[in-house]
Design an enzyme around this catalytic site. Structure first.
Site: not given
Length: 471
Positions: A356-358, A360, A448
């Site tokens: 998630e985020c980082a 990704l 994501s």
């Protein structure tokens, strides 16, 4: 009974009024008196709960009526507050500010009503005197179901200023439960996404929490605040239980994933199936319930630090890489070539990887020109634009987390851009004014920008662990 835990919600008319200082200071002050204090934060914020945990010695937990649904706010609160003498809930933004276009949903006021908790309003009084009464009266009377039990005045300049404020509030009928004098701000440095996380500050974070405690103890009536907390209404809901909800997860979210062909066997440890979770200074964003759900689903969760550890934990069968600040540590993450290779090898074997985020960004080919894990054929870079907000998403196809059509709510919060923004098999279709696809699904990887709260759909954790067993 857990539902009878005394509790306070710390709110404010707007961001920047001093909620974090007051809430964290109250937590630390009551903990110093020997009370077991349960810390909570309204909304999706990951950073404030780190300071709350330092203040109380307990895990900071989030209460988010958008990500998890209003029906879970009470049970998740009761779960976190088990065995505690007091709970302090720090609000988000202004008291009545919620999810955009959704009315009161996920606002501090909404959560206070769901918890039947009295509210303490923190007011920045630095540029007003008698007008404070009109401000407080408006907030206290706007919604009759929200009980504003008192006010704490922040940034008060002098004895004369305090007298004027108290005189005005006496007429408004709202008790003053604390006065914090204007002083040098507590050292809580910020950067592009808010406060610097506790994990990055070490002793400085401990000193900051101690300064908040001292400030609150000097200026607040702790006995009156404790009495207000004890006036909270009883909660009738049962406490959330990870094992119970995993066992009862919806069958449609658990359709067995097709086994993926692996490039080679992965060793299993004698003590069970092992899921590695990224931690350390670069990956500080996580919800405590995720680990609890993975454990309830049968995994042994092991935390590792991508800045320091050159290999994944022995026997890793699945990998979770949450949010954080890889852009701040890009050089160090890139320099750890052995771990980057280990992550790429694990992903290439078909093992489930949830990023998630980082996470990704870490899986991309490069970040700001520096080599990353190369799991995804994408590049990432810092941007001037802040992307922020709740998202309503639907799974585009089957993955290690969910089957196609699964609806889940998420939150985006970043100043980076990934190019391309979605793979040939995207992770999510994002609903809203700008309908788009987002993220990447390939083999066992689900990557994501969306931060999600797995308590809203416990089948995610159970499905992930099942994929660990079958891939």
């Amino acid at each position: 009974m857990t539902g009878s835990v005394p509790r306070l919600v710390v709110a404010a008319p707007s961001s920047g009024s001093g909620k974090t200082t007051v809430a964290t200071g109250l937590m630390a002050a009551f903990a110093a008196r020997g009370l077991a204090v349960s810390p909570h934060k309204v909304g999706p914020d990951y950073i404030d709960p780190g300071y709350h945990a330092l203040a109380t010695g307990r895990v900071g937990r989030n209460l988010d009526a958008y990500l998890c649904g209003p029906e879970l706010v009470g049970p998740l609160f009761a779960h976190g507050a088990r065995g505690c003498d007091l709970a302090v809930v720090e609000g988000v933004m202004g008291m009545y500010d919620g999810a955009a276009g959704e009315g009161e949903l996920a606002s501090t006021a909404h959560v206070a009503k769901l918890l039947r908790a009295p509210v303490v309003l923190v007011v920045d009084a630095s540029s007003q005197s008698r007008s404070v009464a009109a401000l407080v009266h408006g907030f206290a009377s706007w919604d009759p179901e929200v009980r504003v039990g008192g006010v704490i005045l922040n940034k008060v300049a002098s004895d004369r200023h305090q007298a004027l404020l108290r005189e005005a509030l006496d007429a408004a009928g709202v008790p003053v439960l604390g006065v914090l004098r204007r002083a040098a701000p507590v050292e809580t440095p910020s950067r592009h996404l808010g406060l610097v996380p506790v994990a990055e500050r070490g002793a400085a974070a401990v000193e900051a929490v101690e300064a908040m405690r001292a400030q609150v103890e000097r200026g607040c009536d702790l006995e009156a605040l404790l009495a207000l907390a004890r006036s909270a209404g009883a909660l009738s809901c049962a406490a959330w239980d990870a094992a119970e909800v995993v066992g009862a997860a919806r069958p449609e979210a658990l359709r067995p994933p097709e086994p993926l062909r692996s490039e080679g066997p992965r060793p299993q440890t004698p003590d069970g199936l092992r899921v590695a979770v990224a931690g350390g200074s670069a990956f500080t964003f996580s919800y405590a319930e995720h680990t609890e759900l993975l454990t309830a689903a049968g995994a042994e969760v092991v935390v590792f630090d991508p800045l320091r550890d050159e290999q994944l934990p022995v026997g890793t069968a699945g990998l979770v890489i949450g949010g954080g600040f890889p852009e701040v540590y890009a050089a160090e993450l890139s320099a750890n070539e052995p771990l980057r290779k280990a992550v790429a090898d694990l992903a290439g074997s078909g093992a489930p990887v949830a990023a998630e985020c980082a996470g990704l960004l870490y899986l991309c080919r490069e970040l700001d020109g520096l080599p990353m894990c190369g799991v995804l054929d994408a590049t990432a870079r810092m941007s001037e634009r802040l992307t922020l907000g709740y998202r309503d998403a639907v799974a585009v196809g089957d993955s290690a987390l969910a089957v196609a059509g699964t609806r889940m709510r998420g939150h985006e919060f970043h100043r980076t851009v990934v190019d391309p923004g979605a793979g040939t098999a995207p992770a999510w279709g994002v609903r809203g004014p700008e309908r788009r696809v987002e993220g990447f699904v390939q083999q066992g990887v689900h990557a994501s920008y969306l931060h999600t709260h797995w308590a809203s759909l416990p089948g995610v954790a159970r499905r992930f662990v099942e994929r660990c067993r079958t891939s």
